[in-house]
Scaffold this motif. Structure first.
Motif, PDB file in Angstrom:
ATOM      1  N   SER A   1    -100.438  50.905 -78.496  1.00 17.94           N
ATOM      2  CA  SER A   1     -99.871  50.812 -79.994  1.00 17.94           C
ATOM      3  C   SER A   1     -99.416  51.943 -80.570  1.00 17.94           C
ATOM      4  O   SER A   1     -98.592  52.148 -81.324  1.00 17.94           O
TER       5      SER A   1
ATOM      6  N   GLN B   1     -92.926  45.870 -88.679  1.00 13.72           N
ATOM      7  CA  GLN B   1     -93.606  45.871 -87.232  1.00 13.72           C
ATOM      8  C   GLN B   1     -94.526  46.880 -86.944  1.00 13.72           C
ATOM      9  O   GLN B   1     -95.261  47.054 -86.073  1.00 13.72           O
TER      10      GLN B   1
ATOM     11  N   HIS C   1     -99.069  47.489 -85.421  1.00 16.35           N
ATOM     12  CA  HIS C   1     -99.555  48.712 -84.433  1.00 16.35           C
ATOM     13  C   HIS C   1    -100.644  49.508 -84.620  1.00 16.35           C
ATOM     14  O   HIS C   1    -101.474  50.017 -84.016  1.00 16.35           O
TER      15      HIS C   1
ATOM     16  N   SER D   1     -96.888  41.167 -84.125  1.00 24.72           N
ATOM     17  CA  SER D   1     -95.922  42.102 -83.725  1.00 24.72           C
ATOM     18  C   SER D   1     -95.036  41.472 -83.008  1.00 24.72           C
ATOM     19  O   SER D   1     -93.565  41.669 -83.242  1.00 24.72           O
TER      20      SER D   1
ATOM     21  N   ASN E   1     -89.818  46.183 -79.150  1.00 27.34           N
ATOM     22  CA  ASN E   1     -90.999  46.165 -79.731  1.00 27.34           C
ATOM     23  C   ASN E   1     -91.654  44.519 -79.555  1.00 27.34           C
ATOM     24  O   ASN E   1     -92.861  44.726 -78.940  1.00 27.34           O
TER      25      ASN E   1
ATOM     26  N   SER F   1     -94.949  44.577 -77.401  1.00 33.10           N
ATOM     27  CA  SER F   1     -96.182  43.868 -78.116  1.00 33.10           C
ATOM     28  C   SER F   1     -96.584  42.686 -77.248  1.00 33.10           C
ATOM     29  O   SER F   1     -97.891  42.251 -77.094  1.00 33.10           O
TER      30      SER F   1
END
Length: 159
Positions: A17, A42, A46, A76, A138, A142
């Motif tokens: 992350s 977003q 993280h 996320s 992402n 994620s």
């Protein structure tokens, strides 16, 4: 300090992350690609996951941190998927970061809409690689980190 497998896995998930966060800041400050509001949303899961990775490794509360890390990566992933859909115009995004033409506006109302439009829009792809945008990446990463957090929890549970 020797790390157990669960603590090491939690630290690895947190580092993943952190790496994504550093990448986002690199695009922003080195690549001169400013984030839209949804991009900023977003980043928060993280940041939390990076802190949880360190907390799990240093405090030994791996199960709790792993559950919280999995929750953060679920959020996320969901944000990445939602933002991806907004970029591809599959569904509407928040009115605060998208632009839509209003029918029937004239004069000052149209000028006000133009002046109040977001500078960085959530419904435009700012960068892509092989057809995948930053929110796509992402969501993918994620989801992988979510799997790692779940595996971390499972390893801690067995101990």
């Amino acid at each position: 300090m020797t790390l157990s497998l669960p603590r090491g896995a939690a630290l690895l998930a947190g580092a993943g992350s952190l790496g994504l966060l550093l990448g986002a800041f690199g695009f922003q400050y080195i690549g001169a690609i400013p984030p839209c509001p949804m991009c900023l949303w977003q980043r928060w899961p993280h940041a939390l996951a990076a802190i949880l990775g360190v907390a799990a490794a240093t405090t030994g509360r791996v199960r709790l941190c792993a559950l919280a890390g999995a929750a953060a990566m679920t959020v996320s992933t969901g944000l990445g998927i939602f933002h991806s859909g907004v970029e591809r115009h599959w569904w509407d995004g928040p009115s605060t970061c998208t632009s839509s033409a209003q029918q029937g506006l004239e004069g000052s109302a149209l000028f006000d809409q133009i002046m109040n439009a977001p500078l960085v829009r959530c419904d435009e792809i700012a960068w892509d690689l092989a057809g995948l945008s930053m929110p796509n990446f992402n969501a993918i990463f994620s989801l992988l980190l979510l799997a790692l957090w779940i595996a971390t929890f499972a390893a801690a549970w067995r101990r």
